[in-house]
Scaffold this motif. Structure first.
Motif, PDB file in Angstrom:
ATOM      1  N   THR A  50     -93.790  12.708 -11.992  1.00 26.00           N
ATOM      2  CA  THR A  50     -93.273  13.790 -12.821  1.00 26.00           C
ATOM      3  C   THR A  50     -91.963  13.426 -13.498  1.00 26.00           C
ATOM      4  N   ASP A  51     -91.811  13.858 -14.736  1.00 19.59           N
ATOM      5  CA  ASP A  51     -90.529  13.729 -15.421  1.00 19.59           C
ATOM      6  C   ASP A  51     -89.510  14.615 -14.728  1.00 19.59           C
ATOM      7  N   LYS A  52     -88.238  14.254 -14.859  1.00 21.17           N
ATOM      8  CA  LYS A  52     -87.180  15.071 -14.256  1.00 21.17           C
ATOM      9  C   LYS A  52     -86.785  16.227 -15.162  1.00 21.17           C
ATOM     10  N   THR A  53     -86.379  15.893 -16.388  1.00 24.48           N
ATOM     11  CA  THR A  53     -85.787  16.893 -17.272  1.00 24.48           C
ATOM     12  C   THR A  53     -86.807  17.946 -17.683  1.00 24.48           C
ATOM     13  N   GLY A  54     -86.467  19.199 -17.413  1.00 24.33           N
ATOM     14  CA  GLY A  54     -87.305  20.316 -17.819  1.00 24.33           C
ATOM     15  C   GLY A  54     -88.408  20.648 -16.831  1.00 24.33           C
ATOM     16  N   THR A  55     -88.768  19.692 -15.963  1.00 24.93           N
ATOM     17  CA  THR A  55     -89.827  19.921 -14.989  1.00 24.93           C
ATOM     18  C   THR A  55     -89.230  20.189 -13.606  1.00 24.93           C
ATOM     19  N   LEU A  56     -88.352  19.299 -13.178  1.00 25.07           N
ATOM     20  CA  LEU A  56     -87.629  19.504 -11.925  1.00 25.07           C
ATOM     21  C   LEU A  56     -86.286  20.176 -12.168  1.00 25.07           C
ATOM     22  N   THR A  57     -85.842  20.170 -13.412  1.00 24.11           N
ATOM     23  CA  THR A  57     -84.581  20.821 -13.776  1.00 24.11           C
ATOM     24  C   THR A  57     -84.834  21.917 -14.805  1.00 24.11           C
ATOM     25  N   GLU A  58     -83.818  22.732 -15.050  1.00 18.16           N
ATOM     26  CA  GLU A  58     -83.944  23.837 -15.996  1.00 18.16           C
ATOM     27  C   GLU A  58     -83.828  23.379 -17.444  1.00 18.16           C
ATOM     28  N   ASN A  59     -83.418  22.115 -17.653  1.00 12.66           N
ATOM     29  CA  ASN A  59     -83.158  21.576 -18.998  1.00 12.66           C
ATOM     30  C   ASN A  59     -82.058  22.383 -19.702  1.00 12.66           C
ATOM     31  N   LYS A  60     -81.086  22.818 -18.914  1.00 12.32           N
ATOM     32  CA  LYS A  60     -79.909  23.507 -19.445  1.00 12.32           C
ATOM     33  C   LYS A  60     -78.696  22.638 -19.147  1.00 12.32           C
ATOM     34  N   LEU A  61     -78.399  21.746 -20.079  1.00 10.03           N
ATOM     35  CA  LEU A  61     -77.335  20.770 -19.875  1.00 10.03           C
ATOM     36  C   LEU A  61     -75.966  21.369 -20.196  1.00 10.03           C
ATOM     37  N   SER A  62     -74.959  20.855 -19.502  1.00  2.53           N
ATOM     38  CA  SER A  62     -73.576  21.243 -19.795  1.00  2.53           C
ATOM     39  C   SER A  62     -72.662  20.062 -19.500  1.00  2.53           C
ATOM     40  N   VAL A  63     -71.637  19.871 -20.323  1.00  5.81           N
ATOM     41  CA  VAL A  63     -70.674  18.785 -20.120  1.00  5.81           C
ATOM     42  C   VAL A  63     -69.778  19.149 -18.953  1.00  5.81           C
ATOM     43  N   GLN A  64     -69.727  18.258 -17.949  1.00  6.45           N
ATOM     44  CA  GLN A  64     -68.960  18.534 -16.732  1.00  6.45           C
ATOM     45  C   GLN A  64     -67.641  17.764 -16.667  1.00  6.45           C
ATOM     46  N   GLU A  65     -67.638  16.542 -17.185  1.00  7.97           N
ATOM     47  CA  GLU A  65     -66.407  15.753 -17.151  1.00  7.97           C
ATOM     48  C   GLU A  65     -66.436  14.674 -18.223  1.00  7.97           C
ATOM     49  N   ILE A  66     -65.208  14.256 -18.610  1.00  7.16           N
ATOM     50  CA  ILE A  66     -65.082  13.159 -19.577  1.00  7.16           C
ATOM     51  C   ILE A  66     -64.101  12.132 -19.006  1.00  7.16           C
ATOM     52  N   TRP A  67     -64.258  10.894 -19.458  1.00  8.96           N
ATOM     53  CA  TRP A  67     -63.352   9.829 -18.999  1.00  8.96           C
ATOM     54  C   TRP A  67     -63.046   8.915 -20.180  1.00  8.96           C
ATOM     55  N   GLN A  68     -61.742   8.606 -20.335  1.00  8.53           N
ATOM     56  CA  GLN A  68     -61.289   7.677 -21.375  1.00  8.53           C
ATOM     57  C   GLN A  68     -60.481   6.563 -20.757  1.00  8.53           C
ATOM     58  N   PRO A  69     -60.596   5.349 -21.261  1.00 10.05           N
ATOM     59  CA  PRO A  69     -59.732   4.269 -20.772  1.00 10.05           C
ATOM     60  C   PRO A  69     -58.260   4.595 -21.048  1.00 10.05           C
ATOM     61  N   GLN A  70     -57.370   4.154 -20.188  1.00  7.88           N
ATOM     62  CA  GLN A  70     -55.939   4.373 -20.401  1.00  7.88           C
ATOM     63  C   GLN A  70     -55.475   3.677 -21.683  1.00  7.88           C
ATOM     64  N   HIS A 175     -74.376  13.228 -12.112  1.00  9.83           N
ATOM     65  CA  HIS A 175     -74.269  13.537 -13.537  1.00  9.83           C
ATOM     66  C   HIS A 175     -75.008  12.503 -14.375  1.00  9.83           C
ATOM     67  N   ARG A 176     -75.573  12.971 -15.453  1.00  6.52           N
ATOM     68  CA  ARG A 176     -76.131  12.066 -16.454  1.00  6.52           C
ATOM     69  C   ARG A 176     -74.956  11.584 -17.302  1.00  6.52           C
ATOM     70  N   VAL A 177     -74.732  10.278 -17.355  1.00  7.16           N
ATOM     71  CA  VAL A 177     -73.541   9.739 -18.019  1.00  7.16           C
ATOM     72  C   VAL A 177     -73.919   9.108 -19.353  1.00  7.16           C
ATOM     73  N   VAL A 207     -69.035  10.434 -20.929  1.00  4.32           N
ATOM     74  CA  VAL A 207     -69.244  11.882 -20.820  1.00  4.32           C
ATOM     75  C   VAL A 207     -70.236  12.132 -19.684  1.00  4.32           C
ATOM     76  N   GLY A 208     -69.862  13.001 -18.737  1.00  2.00           N
ATOM     77  CA  GLY A 208     -70.751  13.362 -17.630  1.00  2.00           C
ATOM     78  C   GLY A 208     -71.402  14.707 -17.896  1.00  2.00           C
ATOM     79  N   VAL A 209     -72.730  14.710 -17.937  1.00  2.00           N
ATOM     80  CA  VAL A 209     -73.485  15.924 -18.242  1.00  2.00           C
ATOM     81  C   VAL A 209     -74.339  16.280 -17.035  1.00  2.00           C
ATOM     82  N   ALA A 210     -74.390  17.567 -16.692  1.00  2.00           N
ATOM     83  CA  ALA A 210     -75.188  18.014 -15.547  1.00  2.00           C
ATOM     84  C   ALA A 210     -76.325  18.908 -16.007  1.00  2.00           C
ATOM     85  N   ASP A 211     -77.431  18.816 -15.285  1.00  2.00           N
ATOM     86  CA  ASP A 211     -78.587  19.681 -15.540  1.00  2.00           C
ATOM     87  C   ASP A 211     -78.876  20.449 -14.257  1.00  2.00           C
TER      88      ASP A 211
END
Length: 566
Positions: A50-70, A175-177, A207-211
């Motif tokens: 089974t696919d993950k996105t939309g089948t095991l998850t709600e397919n409602k993504l949201s940005v949870q965290e960001i990271w930038q090099p110094q 997170h999906r990065v 960018v870290g995205v969660a579903d």
């Protein structure tokens, strides 16, 4: 008349009706079956990919965290906005939608313009992007798989090490990065294939995205595993992200059970088969990998495969059961056997349960028809062997075949599943539909029926042939009613099964009893050669006929529960 009775000619029609009614029940549970074959096959599935996105998850993504090099002075939000594929204002991809919802409040309206050109996601480079006007030439801003973008970015060893450490931390959170990068272009390009090999990107950040996982997914996976079905998750996510999500869903306990599909190209066929067999989660999957995995699984497994895009069509067509998402492309739906209208994995498990029940009900119908029909043949052969006249008239045989069988066969096909239907392994699709245990029960019931009816016929024949024939006819019908109760379960006692309501069964039984009473006591007596008999003889023989076949099968079931049920 005996030939008509002995051959279960109504069986194909009954099975078709049961399958159609099963399709209707599954549709009510949001699983749309596109061909009848799939109902039987889904009941014997041994693995679900089974696919993950939309089948095991709600397919409602949201940005949870960001990271930038110094030391990175580039406005991260602007680059993130420019990496989003929103040309013509239409956003269909949940990832782009999540990014836009996060970044739009941070971008002034005057900067919310449109790119010169959008480059759609390219599987070969695992990235998508937009080309924007710049002071000199144009600027290509991309987002995609971190490992691919890092390969093409200008980074020192120290910067690369810090970036990989940050990537590791983000993926450990499940997170999906997504990585962001940009590069200056001297001239225009139409696709990623036109980029020069020496072209390097400036790495911008991660960018870290969660579903959100579906609440029903973990429970549905546990039900499937208890039913002896292996569940495998297929995702394009990073290895670590796939592991964390798989662990949360109860699919894996160690990283050895996760297979990074990007390694498939460097493996020989033997090694690949071994890894696919062991894996429960596949990360960084591509349509080509998905098809390869399916081909390997099909060697020893009955496989259900999910998909929603054009690239999934080969896998959907070649799977034993292809399952498309209701939100997927039309071509994927056309190539599938089942469409999940709600995209929910739990609907696959529901369909699998329904398939098992239908398979068991077809077996019930077969047992009932073959045992009763064989019993009728034994009655006549036995009478000939001992030199007695025919115990039943031809019209009586046809009546039993037309009324009693027809009234009870389809209701048996609508029997609710036994309580352990999802607690036992799937039936081997290569095994016969009637195993040795069921065949032995058919023989037992047929012998009990034949001997009981013949004994009654012989016992009452001293009164008159017509008197004995009426008793034999009634006895045969009552035994078939009792046998219908036996057929409701394979191992469970008929008395325990009484607690399970099947309105269709009791309606069919009521119709069969009502019309039989019309024959014995009503205006149909002369048509079916019914003779007036003493009520005490009729009641006694009917009671004995009902009890004897119930007792015989209860003993058979008790032996089965003790020695064969495992």
């Amino acid at each position: 008349a005996l030939a008509v009775s002995a051959i279960p000619e109504s069986l194909p029609i009954a099975i078709s009706v049961i399958l159609v009614l099963g399709m209707r029940r599954m549709a009510r549970k949001r699983a749309l079956v596109r061909n009848m074959r799939a109902i039987e096959t889904v009941g014997v599935v041994t693995t679900i990919a089974t696919d993950k996105t939309g089948t095991l998850t709600e397919n409602k993504l949201s940005v949870q965290e960001i990271w930038q090099p110094q030391g990175n002075t580039i406005d991260f939000n602007t680059i993130l906005y420019r990496a989003t594929n929103f040309l013509s204002g239409q956003i269909h991809d949940p990832l782009d939608n999540a990014i836009l919802q996060y970044v739009k409040p941070h971008i002034p309206p005057k900067k919310q313009s449109k790119p010169l050109l959008s480059l759609p996601f390219d599987i070969t480079v695992s990235m998508s992007g937009n080309i924007w006007p710049a002071k000199k030439g144009s600027l290509l801003v991309v987002k995609g798989a971190p490992e691919k973008i890092l390969q093409q970015s200008k980074l020192t060893d120290a910067q690369r090490e810090k970036t990989l450490a940050a990537l590791q931390e983000m993926t450990k959170s499940g997170h999906r990065v997504i990585a962001l990068a940009a590069t200056q272009l001297d001239g225009g390009i139409e696709s990623f294939s036109e980029l020069k090999k020496e072209q390097k990107f400036q790495f911008i950040g991660l960018v870290g995205v969660a579903d959100t996982l579906r609440l029903s997914a973990r429970r549905a996976i546990a039900i499937a595993q208890n039913a002896g079905v292996t569940v495998r998750m297929i995702t394009g996510d990073h290895f670590e992200t796939a592991f964390q999500i798989g662990k949360e869903l109860g699919l894996v306990t160690s990283k050895d059970q996760v297979f990074d599909s990007s390694q498939a190209t460097s493996m020989d066929q033997k090694e690949l088969k071994k890894r696919v067999k062991e894996a429960r989660v596949f990360s960084r999957i591509t349509p080509e990998n998905k098809y390869k995995i399916l081909q390997i699984l099909k060697i020893k497994e009955v496989t259900a495969m999910t998909g929603d895009g054009v690239n999934d069509v080969p896998a959907l067509v070649n799977a034993h059961v292809g399952i498309a998402m209701g939100s997927g492309s039309q071509i994927a739906k056309d190539a599938s056997d089942i469409i999940l209208l709600n995209n929910n994995f739990a609907s696959i498990v529901t369909a699998m349960r329904e398939g098992r029940i239908i398979f068991a009900n077809i077996r019930r119908m077969l047992f009932y028809l073959l045992s009763t029909n064989t019993g009728e043949v034994i009655v006549f052969v036995g009478a000939l062997a001992i030199g007695m006249p025919a115990p039943l008239a031809a019209v009586q045989i046809l009546w039993v075949n037309l009324v009693t069988d027809s009234a009870l066969v389809i209701p048996l096909g609508l029997e609710p599943g036994e309580k352990d239907v999802m607690k036992r392994p799937p039936v081997n699709p290569k095994s016969p539909i009637l195993n040795g245990y069921i065949i032995s029960r058919i023989v037992l019931v047929a012998l009990v029926m034949g001997v009981t009816v013949l004994l009654f016929y012989v016992h009452f024949s001293h009164i008159s042939h017509e008197y004995a024939q009426t008793i034999a006819f009634t006895s045969l019908v009552v035994i078939q009613w009792a046998n219908a109760f036996n057929a409701r379960s394979t191992f469970e006692s008929a008395f325990s099964r009484l607690r399970v309501m099947n309105r269709s069964f009791y309606l069919g039984l009521s119709v069969a009893i009502a019309v039989q009473l019309l024959v014995i006591f009503g205006p149909l007596q002369s048509l079916l050669h019914i003779h007036t008999v003493a009520f005490s003889d009729l009641a006694t023989t009917s009671l004995v006929s009902f009890v004897v076949v119930i007792v015989a099968v209860e003993i058979h079931k008790m032996v089965g529960r003790r020695y064969l049920k495992k």
